[in-house]
Design an enzyme around this catalytic site. Structure first.
Site, PDB file in Angstrom:
ATOM      1  N   ASN A   1       0.847  -1.194  -0.052  1.00 40.46           N
ATOM      2  CA  ASN A   1      -0.051  -0.026   0.085  1.00 40.46           C
ATOM      3  C   ASN A   1       0.952   1.263  -0.063  1.00 40.46           C
ATOM      4  O   ASN A   1       1.577   1.507   1.245  1.00 40.46           O
ATOM      5  CB  ASN A   1      -0.767  -0.006   1.217  1.00 40.46           C
ATOM      6  CG  ASN A   1      -1.878   1.167   1.315  1.00 40.46           C
ATOM      7  OD1 ASN A   1      -1.742   2.026   0.560  1.00 40.46           O
ATOM      8  ND2 ASN A   1      -2.756   0.926   2.252  1.00 40.46           N
TER       9      ASN A   1
ATOM     10  N   ARG B   1      -2.700  -2.324  -3.461  1.00 43.27           N
ATOM     11  CA  ARG B   1      -3.813  -1.296  -3.263  1.00 43.27           C
ATOM     12  C   ARG B   1      -3.722  -0.088  -4.156  1.00 43.27           C
ATOM     13  O   ARG B   1      -2.822   0.613  -4.077  1.00 43.27           O
ATOM     14  CB  ARG B   1      -3.788  -0.868  -1.817  1.00 43.27           C
ATOM     15  CG  ARG B   1      -5.147  -0.145  -1.694  1.00 43.27           C
ATOM     16  CD  ARG B   1      -5.226   0.448  -0.212  1.00 43.27           C
ATOM     17  NE  ARG B   1      -6.375   1.152  -0.108  1.00 43.27           N
ATOM     18  CZ  ARG B   1      -6.294   2.325   0.818  1.00 43.27           C
ATOM     19  NH1 ARG B   1      -5.519   2.786   1.461  1.00 43.27           N
ATOM     20  NH2 ARG B   1      -7.560   3.049   0.877  1.00 43.27           N
TER      21      ARG B   1
ATOM     22  N   HIS C   1     -12.896   2.387   0.194  1.00 44.85           N
ATOM     23  CA  HIS C   1     -13.053   1.460   1.490  1.00 44.85           C
ATOM     24  C   HIS C   1     -13.522  -0.005   0.862  1.00 44.85           C
ATOM     25  O   HIS C   1     -14.307  -0.788   1.862  1.00 44.85           O
ATOM     26  CB  HIS C   1     -13.811   1.841   2.609  1.00 44.85           C
ATOM     27  CG  HIS C   1     -13.065   2.931   3.463  1.00 44.85           C
ATOM     28  ND1 HIS C   1     -13.848   3.841   3.975  1.00 44.85           N
ATOM     29  CD2 HIS C   1     -11.904   3.038   3.533  1.00 44.85           C
ATOM     30  CE1 HIS C   1     -13.183   4.743   4.697  1.00 44.85           C
ATOM     31  NE2 HIS C   1     -11.853   4.326   4.258  1.00 44.85           N
TER      32      HIS C   1
ATOM     33  N   ARG D   1     -11.818  15.146   7.948  1.00 42.19           N
ATOM     34  CA  ARG D   1     -12.694  15.623   6.840  1.00 42.19           C
ATOM     35  C   ARG D   1     -14.264  15.801   7.365  1.00 42.19           C
ATOM     36  O   ARG D   1     -14.629  14.980   8.258  1.00 42.19           O
ATOM     37  CB  ARG D   1     -12.833  14.343   5.998  1.00 42.19           C
ATOM     38  CG  ARG D   1     -11.400  14.250   5.190  1.00 42.19           C
ATOM     39  CD  ARG D   1     -11.443  12.827   4.143  1.00 42.19           C
ATOM     40  NE  ARG D   1     -10.514  11.837   4.806  1.00 42.19           N
ATOM     41  CZ  ARG D   1     -10.339  10.742   4.369  1.00 42.19           C
ATOM     42  NH1 ARG D   1     -11.430  10.233   3.404  1.00 42.19           N
ATOM     43  NH2 ARG D   1      -9.465  10.003   4.722  1.00 42.19           N
TER      44      ARG D   1
ATOM     45  N   GLU E   1      -7.889  -5.562   5.325  1.00 45.39           N
ATOM     46  CA  GLU E   1      -7.828  -5.402   4.112  1.00 45.39           C
ATOM     47  C   GLU E   1      -6.708  -6.141   3.281  1.00 45.39           C
ATOM     48  O   GLU E   1      -6.679  -6.130   2.213  1.00 45.39           O
ATOM     49  CB  GLU E   1      -7.546  -3.653   3.832  1.00 45.39           C
ATOM     50  CG  GLU E   1      -8.889  -3.139   4.555  1.00 45.39           C
ATOM     51  CD  GLU E   1      -8.724  -1.593   4.620  1.00 45.39           C
ATOM     52  OE1 GLU E   1      -8.435  -1.250   5.627  1.00 45.39           O
ATOM     53  OE2 GLU E   1      -9.201  -0.948   3.575  1.00 45.39           O
TER      54      GLU E   1
END
Ligand code: ADP
Length: 396
Positions: free
Chosen positions: A10, A87, A176, A237, A381
């Protein structure tokens, strides 16, 4: 049959997160992080079992970090790698599933960079660096957006003129996907329905947060949109705001677009509301001690999450269960309880003892008798990326 080994990568603009996974295992054989890449303070840290180590990287480039990783892989993998799974954040509409990386896939990831300018170029840097040092192994791209490509048009279209979609690919994509897919697959297995079976509402709550409606392994709607800013309140955010906020801030404060982007992505969410921190653990402690900003941030977070989940119910024919995952979803009994309190209209009720008794890293049901199921399911993940990479290679 020997179980195969996959390296999961990643890659961010100044970091590479990696994990060496053996097929079917719940734990990584080796995992770690190369950080501060591009500078003189670059480091590579890893752990394998109980062993933890860190080295300085003299040359702080992504390529140097990948090269430093190679001997570690050789030391810890008991067989040659079967694949490298990367990823990739934005697959646009090109990719509905994992892809073996070749020149055309690289071109498409490059083309999608306009939709994810912070992420896709960094993901590509990682792909090139890894392909340079491991040229003879299949490299696979797994996209955060791919799982949501099953959304129907009424869920993914914005109410904007058609040309913006047709000519500029402006639509909702969702992110996601790897996590929502993993936990809903797990939920099917844990409840005896079978992998990818069931009608679920999934809440992935980490630094980024999103909710998703999944029916029999297909995402039908999700809270994030064109970018990962839409939807829920997150660490820094804002999630949803009135789209006219941009114009209003421009007119009244003279703010330009980069300043507003900075505000909405880096200064808002839990951090902005609390005036204290983006970290939920810290906010919970402060709220206990009476910090009003922390209390408000938690209340807004839970209410907006419940509202999003109830709205996503519109996508499902029935509800088999609500799933919590991510650092907050897996660890915060308080956030789960408060969110579910706002969802009483669906007949959801938490069992307080089960909710506070969930073991770290464990999957467990937390609903009261008579309630629709509510589960905590730790996400993984990297495992999902490793297994999707192998599944792709197994296809004829
Ligand atoms: P990322 O999205 O970066 O992978 P994580 O999934 O690790 O992030 O989630 C990070 C969030 O989880 C932080 O807000 C952190 O405070 C929160 N968190 C972790 N443990 C707990 C806990 N025990 N209680 C409340 N929040 C927690």
């Amino acid at each position: 049959m020997t179980r195969r080994t996959v390296l999961v990568i990643n890659c961010g603009s100044s970091s590479i997160k990696f994990a060496l996974r053996r097929e079917g295992d719940g734990q990584a054989i080796l995992s770690g992080l190369a950080e501060r890449l591009g500078g003189e303070q670059a480091t590579l840290a890893w752990k394998a079992g109980d062993q933890r180590e860190q080295i300085q990287l003299g040359d702080g480039s992504h390529s140097a970090a990948m090269a430093a990783l190679l001997p570690l892989i050789e030391q810890h993998a008991d067989q040659p790698l079967s694949a490298v799974g990367h990823r990739v954040v934005h697959g646009g509409e090109h990719f509905t599933r994992a892809q073996r990386i070749d020149d055309s896939v690289i071109s498409a990831i490059t083309a999608n960079a306009a939709l994810a300018p912070l992420h896709n170029p960094a993901n590509l840097t990682g792909i090139h660096a890894a392909m340079d040092v491991l040229p003879d192994i299949p490299h696979v791209a797994i996209f955060d957006t791919a799982f949501h490509q099953s959304m129907p048009a009424h869920a993914y279209r914005y109410a904007l003129p058609q040309a913006l979609y047709a000519d500029h690919a402006i639509r909702r994509y969702g992110f996601h996907g790897t996590s929502h897919q993993y936990v809903t697959n797990q939920a099917g297995e844990l409840t005896g329905r079978g992998t990818a079976k069931g009608a679920w509402l999934s809440a992935h709550l980490g630094n980024g947060c999103s909710s998703c409606a999944v029916l029999d392994g297909r995402s039908l709607d999700t809270s994030m949109g064109l970018t990962p800013l839409e939807g829920l309140v997150m660490g820094t955010r804002s999630g949803d705001v009135d789209p006219n906020l941009h114009a209003h801030l421009g007119r009244t404060l003279g703010w330009d677009l980069p300043r507003i982007e900075q505000l909405l992505n880096r200064e808002s969410g839990l951090l902005g509301l609390s005036g204290l921190s983006n970290d939920m653990r810290q906010l919970e402690q402060a709220a206990e001690q009476g910090h009003e900003g922390a209390q408000l941030a938690i209340e807004v977070f839970c209410y907006r999450l419940a509202r999003s989940l109830l709205g996503l119910g519109a996508a499902l024919p029935r509800l088999d269960g609500l799933l919590f995952t991510g650092g907050i979803g897996e660890n915060s009994a308080r956030i789960r309880a408060r969110t579910v309190e706002h969802m009483a209209i669906l007949g959801l009720k938490i069992d307080a003892a089960a909710n506070t008794g969930v073991g770290r890293g464990a999957a467990a049901p937390i609903h009261a008798d008579g309630s629709t199921a509510i589960w905590v399911i730790p996400t993984d993940e990297e495992r999902q990326i490793a297994e999707e990479s192998l599944a792709l290679l197994d296809q004829p």
